[in-house]
Design a protein around this motif. Structure first.
Motif, PDB file in Angstrom:
ATOM      1  N   ARG A 257     -29.393  17.519  -7.898  1.00 51.32           N
ATOM      2  CA  ARG A 257     -29.890  16.874  -8.882  1.00 51.32           C
ATOM      3  C   ARG A 257     -29.672  15.292  -8.893  1.00 51.32           C
ATOM      4  N   ALA A 258     -28.462  14.963  -8.311  1.00 51.99           N
ATOM      5  CA  ALA A 258     -28.174  13.624  -8.141  1.00 51.99           C
ATOM      6  C   ALA A 258     -29.219  12.924  -7.156  1.00 51.99           C
ATOM      7  N   ALA A 259     -29.415  13.691  -5.984  1.00 46.04           N
ATOM      8  CA  ALA A 259     -30.227  13.153  -5.266  1.00 46.04           C
ATOM      9  C   ALA A 259     -31.576  13.040  -5.437  1.00 46.04           C
ATOM     10  N   ALA A 260     -32.113  13.988  -6.358  1.00 49.63           N
ATOM     11  CA  ALA A 260     -33.423  14.095  -6.842  1.00 49.63           C
ATOM     12  C   ALA A 260     -33.568  13.078  -7.827  1.00 49.63           C
ATOM     13  N   VAL A 261     -32.535  12.837  -8.818  1.00 48.35           N
ATOM     14  CA  VAL A 261     -32.739  11.634  -9.768  1.00 48.35           C
ATOM     15  C   VAL A 261     -32.802  10.271  -8.968  1.00 48.35           C
ATOM     16  N   ALA A 262     -31.925  10.121  -7.905  1.00 49.16           N
ATOM     17  CA  ALA A 262     -32.013   8.782  -7.154  1.00 49.16           C
ATOM     18  C   ALA A 262     -32.971   8.492  -6.622  1.00 49.16           C
ATOM     19  N   SER A 263     -33.987   9.567  -5.999  1.00 50.22           N
ATOM     20  CA  SER A 263     -35.394   9.340  -5.383  1.00 50.22           C
ATOM     21  C   SER A 263     -36.512   9.642  -6.009  1.00 50.22           C
ATOM     22  N   ARG A 264     -36.176   9.796  -7.621  1.00 55.52           N
ATOM     23  CA  ARG A 264     -37.220  10.331  -8.423  1.00 55.52           C
ATOM     24  C   ARG A 264     -38.006  11.752  -8.056  1.00 55.52           C
TER      25      ARG A 264
END
Length: 171
Positions: free
Chosen positions: A46-53
């Motif tokens: 989730r954190a990686a996906a939020v960071a990379s949109r």
């Protein structure tokens, strides 16, 4: 205002004690993984996906009855949150988790995750460092762990007003 996430949390709190849950029993096809490890991995994704949109990854990690409460008090549904992220309304140039604590509840079918995060956000006139605390509720479905509820609160030194905040009149 929808109350389903709160009902889910209440139902899991009053069910049997927490314990490790075999992901293979949930129909995920994964090898046996304790619930805490699986939720930690979902949080990392989730954190990686939020960071990379990465809207596609977030769409699979967020449940249909998702409720997202921002640090300014605004509440969004799954669709509203994903659309805002896709439109770059959050203006994030960095996002990461500083710490997290996972409490597995509901016989391993739900998890309460609390922790701290940091972000770099572009405002209209500057880049602003943002630190906050969060709470998320994850529930286990046949396809895996899904984030059902997210709420964040900004961490600011005492007496520091929020950017753009106006003093409220005393009553």
């Amino acid at each position: 205002m929808r109350h389903l996430p709160l009902f889910i949390l209440a139902a899991t709190l009053f069910s049997s004690p927490a314990g490790a849950y075999d992901a293979a029993q949930a129909g995920t096809g994964a090898t046996a993984v304790p619930a805490e490890s699986a939720v930690r991995e979902a949080e990392r994704r989730r954190a990686a996906a939020v960071a990379s949109r990465d809207i596609g990854i977030l769409r699979t990690l967020i449940g249909g009855e998702y409720y997202h409460v921002e640090s300014n008090g605004r509440a969004r549904t799954k669709t509203e949150f994903l659309q805002a992220l896709a439109r770059d309304e959050f203006k994030l140039s960095a996002y990461g988790i500083d710490d997290m604590e996972i409490t597995v509840i509901g016989s391993g079918r739900a998890a309460l995750v609390t922790g701290r995060f940091h972000a770099r956000m572009q405002t209209t006139d500057a880049v602003r460092q943002f630190r906050g605390r969060y709470v998320r509720v994850w529930t286990l479905h046949s396809e895996g762990w899904r984030n059902t509820l997210h709420q964040s609160t900004e961490i600011r030194p005492a007496g520091t007003p929020a950017p753009g905040a106006r003093p409220l009149p005393l009553q």
